[in-house]
Design an enzyme around this catalytic site. Structure first.
Site, PDB file in Angstrom:
ATOM      1  N   HIS A 232      14.601  28.081 -20.758  1.00  0.00           N
ATOM      2  CA  HIS A 232      13.119  28.131 -20.024  1.00  0.00           C
ATOM      3  C   HIS A 232      13.280  27.301 -18.998  1.00  0.00           C
ATOM      4  O   HIS A 232      13.953  26.401 -18.790  1.00  0.00           O
ATOM      5  CB  HIS A 232      12.046  27.802 -21.192  1.00  0.00           C
TER       6      HIS A 232
ATOM      7  N   ASP B 296      10.221  24.962 -17.317  1.00  0.00           N
ATOM      8  CA  ASP B 296       8.942  24.328 -17.292  1.00  0.00           C
ATOM      9  C   ASP B 296       8.032  24.911 -16.469  1.00  0.00           C
ATOM     10  O   ASP B 296       8.205  24.792 -15.357  1.00  0.00           O
ATOM     11  CB  ASP B 296       8.958  22.892 -17.549  1.00  0.00           C
TER      12      ASP B 296
ATOM     13  N   HIS C 225      16.368  25.065 -18.958  1.00  0.00           N
ATOM     14  CA  HIS C 225      17.145  23.966 -20.019  1.00  0.00           C
ATOM     15  C   HIS C 225      16.659  24.685 -21.468  1.00  0.00           C
ATOM     16  O   HIS C 225      15.796  25.346 -21.642  1.00  0.00           O
ATOM     17  CB  HIS C 225      16.589  22.476 -19.767  1.00  0.00           C
TER      18      HIS C 225
ATOM     19  N   ARG D  25       8.633  12.668 -22.527  1.00  0.00           N
ATOM     20  CA  ARG D  25       8.795  13.325 -21.052  1.00  0.00           C
ATOM     21  C   ARG D  25       7.648  13.232 -20.264  1.00  0.00           C
ATOM     22  O   ARG D  25       6.552  13.342 -20.303  1.00  0.00           O
ATOM     23  CB  ARG D  25       8.939  14.817 -21.626  1.00  0.00           C
TER      24      ARG D  25
HETATM   25  C1  SIN Z   1      12.110  20.358 -23.155  1.00  0.00           C
HETATM   26  O1  SIN Z   1      12.100  21.652 -23.191  1.00  0.00           O
HETATM   27  O2  SIN Z   1      11.457  19.730 -22.279  1.00  0.00           O
HETATM   28  C2  SIN Z   1      12.613  19.587 -24.180  1.00  0.00           C
HETATM   29  C3  SIN Z   1      14.196  19.437 -23.898  1.00  0.00           C
HETATM   30  C4  SIN Z   1      14.870  18.665 -24.996  1.00  0.00           C
HETATM   31  O3  SIN Z   1      14.248  18.158 -25.881  1.00  0.00           O
HETATM   32  O4  SIN Z   1      16.144  18.323 -25.003  1.00  0.00           O
END
Ligand code: SIN
Length: 279
Positions: free
Chosen positions: A99, A101, A254, A269
């Site tokens: 995906h 973000d 990612h 995050r």
């Molecule tokens: C995310 O999609 O922001 C999480 C990525 C992760 O936990 O490695």
């Protein structure tokens, strides 16, 4: 321009390791070099950082405004920091599929800075894919077709009421009534920093092409998804406590690999506001 203040080592088709910088304390010349590396490599990986939540926020604010996430549980006392957590008794993780973000926002987020606080000894890697490298390796004919297409994105099916994983994600993802966004973006955007073309569709949030039905859109989207996710366009990052990855949503996908059941994984995050994306 080369790098005088930092060392930058390409990781693979996407991403670079940056060393020689303490993210809680660096000057503006170093920031300029980090900006250059970010534009060139789309994901920056840092090891052995020792950041308080305040340091993390201060680092993010040197790049721009912070996007306070509508859906993720925040770290106690820090609404700017989303908690990316999987407990030993939980089966579903956050971000366990390709995906980008915030593609469902009218003005998508620039990117995110993910900082590892607790990671399993084995597993829990994150995959990154370069949507710019993937665009470059398409045929001229498909590039031409895509140049006329707009894609529709939504947050409803992932974060809204009755979303598939609503119950399993309870306590980690919430506020479903805020999942009202749908956005239209060109299927191919020009990256605002690098000027490269980037395929701006993703399996997480893209629904269809504008003016096409879901059924008509699916084969072409599926083709693009398997194309972008090929190993030639990807890199797999293994976390250590104190690692920070900073990725660009306009140039990458990612995927948080969910292969560490029974172990705890906790990352913080921060997401940065972006700018409108255009063809
Ligand atoms: C995310 O999609 O922001 C999480 C990525 C992760 O936990 O490695």
């Amino acid at each position: 321009m080369g790098y005088d203040k930092i060392d930058v080592t390409p990781a693979g088709p996407v991403g670079a390791f940056v060393s020689g910088v303490d993210l809680s304390d660096f000057d503006n010349t170093t920031l300029d070099e980090l900006r250059q590396a970010f534009s060139e490599h789309s994901v920056l990986f840092f090891r052995n950082q020792n950041l308080t939540p305040e340091d993390h926020i201060a680092f993010a604010e040197r790049w721009g405004d912070i996007n306070v996430n509508r859906f993720f549980a925040a770290v106690d006392g820090y609404p700017q920091i989303a908690q990316v957590l999987k407990e030993p008794d939980q089966k579903i993780n956050i971000g366990g599929g390709w995906h980008t973000d915030h593609s469902y926002d009218q003005i998508p987020a620039l990117g995110s800075m993910l900082y590892a606080r607790e990671v399993p000894a084995v597993g829990g890697d994150t995959l990154y894919a370069s949507t710019c490298a993937a665009y470059d390796t398409l045929s001229d004919g498909l590039k031409e077709t895509l140049s006329g297409l707009t894609a529709i994105h939504s947050s409803r099916h992932v974060f809204g009421r009755n979303a598939e994983r609503e119950e399993a994600m309870s306590g980690r993802i919430g506020n479903p009534d805020a999942a009202t966004q749908d956005a239209e973006h060109p299927a191919v955007i020009t990256h605002p920093l690098s000027g490269r073309k980037s395929l701006y569709v993703n399996p997480g949030f893209t629904l269809r092409f504008k003016g096409w039905t879901d059924e008509e859109s699916a084969p072409l989207l599926q083709y693009l998804y398997q194309h972008i996710g090929q190993p030639e366009h990807t890199y797999r990052f293994s976390w250590e406590k104190g690692s920070l990855a900073f990725w660009d949503n306009r140039a990458t996908w990612h995927w948080a690999v969910n292969d560490y059941h029974g172990k705890r994984r906790l990352l913080h995050r921060i997401t940065l506001e972006g700018e409108p994306v255009a063809a």
